[in-house]
Design a protein around this motif. Structure first.
Motif, short mmCIF file in Angstrom:
data_model
loop_
_atom_site.label_atom_id
_atom_site.label_comp_id
_atom_site.label_asym_id
_atom_site.label_seq_id
_atom_site.Cartn_x
_atom_site.Cartn_y
_atom_site.Cartn_z
N ARG A 182 35.09 49.30 51.96
CA ARG A 182 33.87 49.27 51.22
C ARG A 182 32.57 49.80 51.71
O ARG A 182 31.83 50.67 50.98
N SER B 100 28.92 48.39 46.73
CA SER B 100 28.98 46.64 46.55
C SER B 100 30.27 46.30 46.15
O SER B 100 31.26 47.12 45.64
N GLN B 101 30.59 44.99 46.27
CA GLN B 101 31.90 44.53 45.96
C GLN B 101 32.12 44.64 44.43
O GLN B 101 33.36 45.05 44.05
N SER B 102 31.28 44.51 43.57
CA SER B 102 31.66 44.85 42.13
C SER B 102 31.61 46.23 41.69
O SER B 102 32.64 46.57 41.08
N ALA C 284 35.22 46.97 42.98
CA ALA C 284 36.42 46.35 42.09
C ALA C 284 36.26 47.19 40.96
O ALA C 284 37.37 47.35 40.65
N ALA C 285 35.28 47.73 40.37
CA ALA C 285 35.26 48.56 39.24
C ALA C 285 36.13 49.80 39.32
O ALA C 285 36.91 50.19 38.68
N SER D 158 38.70 42.44 39.38
CA SER D 158 37.50 41.91 39.52
C SER D 158 36.83 41.76 40.68
O SER D 158 37.23 41.92 41.95
N ASP D 159 35.47 41.60 40.63
CA ASP D 159 34.71 41.49 41.97
C ASP D 159 35.24 40.19 42.65
O ASP D 159 34.99 40.41 44.08
N ARG D 160 35.60 39.32 41.94
CA ARG D 160 36.22 37.83 42.78
C ARG D 160 37.35 38.52 43.47
O ARG D 160 37.30 37.99 44.67
N LYS E 156 36.43 40.06 46.64
CA LYS E 156 35.58 39.01 47.61
C LYS E 156 36.71 38.25 48.33
O LYS E 156 36.51 37.97 49.51
#
Length: 100
Positions: free
Chosen positions: A49, A55-57, A60-61, A66-68, A71
Motif C-alpha cells: 500500500r 491511504s487505507q481507504s 480498500a476501494a 472496507s477500509d476497516r 486496517k
C-alpha cells in the motif's frame, strides 16, 4: 478431475516439455500449472500500500473491501482470503491499472 481432464492435462504437460506449447497455453489445460496465490503478511500488505502511495481507504476501494478490513490486515488481526488474495497478487505484480 475427470479422466478426460487428466488426459488433456497430461498431453498438455508433454507438449510443453518438448516445446510444442508455451506456458500460457499449458495453463489453459492444467490447473496445476497456475501460479500459486501467495499469502500476505501484515507487513507485506502495508508495504504494498505504501509503495503505491495510497491511504487505507483508497487501497480498500481498489480492492472492493472496507477500509476497516485493510486496517485489520495491516495490524495482523485478520488476513485477506479468496479473491482478495488474488487481487493483491495481481496488484503487486502488475500494478493498479489492471484492476482500475
Amino acid at each position: 478431475m475427470s479422466k478426460i481432464q487428466e488426459t488433456l492435462s497430461e498431453m498438455a504437460k508433454d507438449l510443453y516439455s518438448v516445446g510444442g506449447i508455451d506456458k500460457t497455453t499449458l495453463r489453459r489445460f492444467d490447473i496445476n500449472a497456475l501460479p500459486p496465490v501467495p499469502n500476505y503478511t501484515a507487513t507485506q500488505i502495508a508495504a504494498l500500500r505504501h509503495k503505491l502511495g495510497l491511504s487505507q481507504s483508497v487501497f480498500a476501494a481498489y480492492l472492493n473491501v472496507s477500509d476497516r478490513a485493510v486496517k485489520k490486515w495491516e495490524q495482523g488481526e485478520a488476513k485477506p482470503t479468496g479473491a482478495t488474495l488474488k487481487l493483491l497478487s495481481i496488484v503487486e505484480n502488475k500494478g493498479l491499472d489492471v484492476i482500475a
